[in-house]
Scaffold this active site. Structure first.
Site, PDB file in Angstrom:
ATOM      1  N   ARG A 184       0.820  -1.216   0.000  1.00  0.00           N
ATOM      2  CA  ARG A 184       0.000   0.000   0.000  1.00  0.00           C
ATOM      3  C   ARG A 184       0.852   1.263   0.000  1.00  0.00           C
ATOM      4  NH1 ARG A 184      -4.262  -1.594   4.661  1.00  0.00           N
ATOM      5  NH2 ARG A 184      -5.358  -3.285   3.607  1.00  0.00           N
ATOM      6  N   ARG A 209      -3.187   6.496   1.007  1.00  0.00           N
ATOM      7  CA  ARG A 209      -3.770   7.608   1.759  1.00  0.00           C
ATOM      8  C   ARG A 209      -2.817   8.318   2.695  1.00  0.00           C
ATOM      9  NH1 ARG A 209      -8.907   4.777   4.353  1.00  0.00           N
ATOM     10  NH2 ARG A 209      -7.389   3.077   4.530  1.00  0.00           N
ATOM     11  N   ARG A 240      -7.241  12.354  -4.800  1.00  0.00           N
ATOM     12  CA  ARG A 240      -8.522  11.785  -4.393  1.00  0.00           C
ATOM     13  C   ARG A 240      -9.550  12.857  -4.059  1.00  0.00           C
ATOM     14  NH1 ARG A 240     -11.550   9.342  -3.648  1.00  0.00           N
ATOM     15  NH2 ARG A 240     -11.670   7.955  -1.867  1.00  0.00           N
ATOM     16  N   ASP A 264      -6.892  -2.171  -7.219  1.00  0.00           N
ATOM     17  CA  ASP A 264      -7.526  -2.830  -6.083  1.00  0.00           C
ATOM     18  C   ASP A 264      -7.837  -4.269  -6.475  1.00  0.00           C
ATOM     19  OD1 ASP A 264     -10.144  -3.579  -4.359  1.00  0.00           O
ATOM     20  OD2 ASP A 264      -9.027  -2.015  -3.317  1.00  0.00           O
ATOM     21  N   TYR A 275     -14.882 -11.798  -0.443  1.00  0.00           N
ATOM     22  CA  TYR A 275     -15.605 -10.552  -0.686  1.00  0.00           C
ATOM     23  C   TYR A 275     -16.870 -10.801  -1.497  1.00  0.00           C
ATOM     24  CZ  TYR A 275     -11.957  -7.455   1.137  1.00  0.00           C
ATOM     25  OH  TYR A 275     -11.093  -6.787   1.948  1.00  0.00           O
TER      26      TYR A 275
END
Length: 348
Positions: free
Chosen positions: A26, A30, A39, A75, A150
């Site tokens: 990652r 963020r 974003r 993703d 998921y």
């Protein structure tokens, strides 16, 4: 053209480069203000589907941190585009149509990822152009079990009640879905390699949800097929199964080029489990980066030292970097790993 920095690929091949290579799971995300600025203008789904923006985000940590590999910004759940299932990020993923019954499983449309996921392959090509052979580019997918979790749960889960319920109450339905999902992921990774990625990582993030015997019986055969397939694509494969303390001996049976180690087991112990002839990647607890610089340096040096017992070692976190991490601390980590490993090579 040859890459300017091949240390990551050298380690993947079991060689010992001049300094331990490092990248962070990652690492494009963020915690970086440059990412948050992008974003603020586009949604997560829009970002994943914009090849040029994906390339910009992918390069941000390469430029700032000085890592030895880039990982494609995407993703694991974009593969659901091939099934015609929408995913909303709120901010955690929520699926429009979870699959929980035999009838729903039979009604699934299994599209061709080469047709439905072209924007990912375009992003790979955009990243390769932007990197200009500075460092390798890593492509990735979720492992069959994690991806299917998921699909069945419909969102992130703590108990995994629905997917485990399917395993135990409808094992034939689960096995059929795993077979189809594995085939889809094989072709998805083939597309990434054809587009230009230099290595692949398979993320089995929810592997630890199952007891070891159930993982062996219901998951490992499908994961083995995926790993066997990727080994024929001509690029190194990294296998990261979260829950190493319980499952590492099992995943070490698979012929992945590199075994990712999470933070639940000390690296020296993990190397004893995998054997000294395997290449390992890991495994600093990402929350250590919320500590003091002195703590980060001490922990990093310990892991670099432990990694010398393996055939080769790629430094990484034991899971994804926290969004609360100070980018300057992440850059310090990269500098410490490079300096500690280079000094040990020089002294040797």
């Amino acid at each position: 053209m040859p890459l300017q920095n091949e240390s990551f690929l050298q380690a993947c091949r079991g060689e010992r480069p001049a300094q331990t290579p490092i990248w962070l799971m990652r690492q494009a995300g963020r915690y970086m203000p440059e990412y948050r600025a992008i974003r603020s203008r586009v949604s997560f789904n829009e970002l994943c589907r914009s090849p040029e923006l994906c390339a910009e985000v992918t390069l941000q940590p390469v430029d700032f941190l000085g890592v030895d590999a880039a990982i494609l910004f995407s993703d694991i759940l974009v593969v659901f585009d091939a099934l015609g299932i929408d995913v909303r990020f709120e901010p955690s993923p929520v699926l429009s149509a979870p699959v929980r019954t035999e009838a729903e499983a039979k009604a699934l449309r299994w599209g061709d990822p080469h047709e439905t996921l072209g924007y990912v392959f375009d992003a790979v090509r955009a990243c390769k152009r932007a990197l200009a052979d500075r460092v390798p580019l890593i492509g990735f997918c979720g492992a069959p079990f994690t991806t299917l979790s998921y699909l069945v749960e419909g969102q992130t889960s703590r108990e995994f009640e629905r997917i485990k319920g399917m395993i135990f109450a409808a094992p034939a339905v689960f096995a059929g879905l795993m077979e189809r999902m594995t085939t889809l992921l094989c072709e998805y990774l083939r597309g990434q390699v054809l587009a230009g990625v230099d290595a692949l990582q398979i993320f089995d993030s929810w592997a630890g949800a199952l007891a070891p015997a159930d993982y062996r019986a219901h998951v490992l055969p499908h994961l083995a097929r995926l790993v066997d397939f990727t080994r024929g694509l001509g690029v190194p494969t990294i296998l990261f199964a979260r829950g190493n303390a319980n499952l590492l001996a099992q995943v070490a049976e698979l012929p992945a080029d590199v075994l990712g180690i999470d933070w639940s087991i000390d690296l020296d112990q993990a190397i004893r489990v995998t054997g000294p002839e395997r290449v390992v990647q890991g495994n600093l607890d990402p929350m250590v980066l919320l500590g003091t610089p002195a703590l980060v340096e001490s922990k990093a040096r310990d892991i670099v030292a432990a990694g010398r017992a393996a055939k080769a070692h790629i430094f990484n976190l034991g899971h994804g970097i926290s969004r609360h991490t100070d980018p300057a601390i992440a850059r310090l980590l990269v500098e410490v790993v490079h300096a500690a490993s280079a000094s040990s090579t020089t002294s040797a």
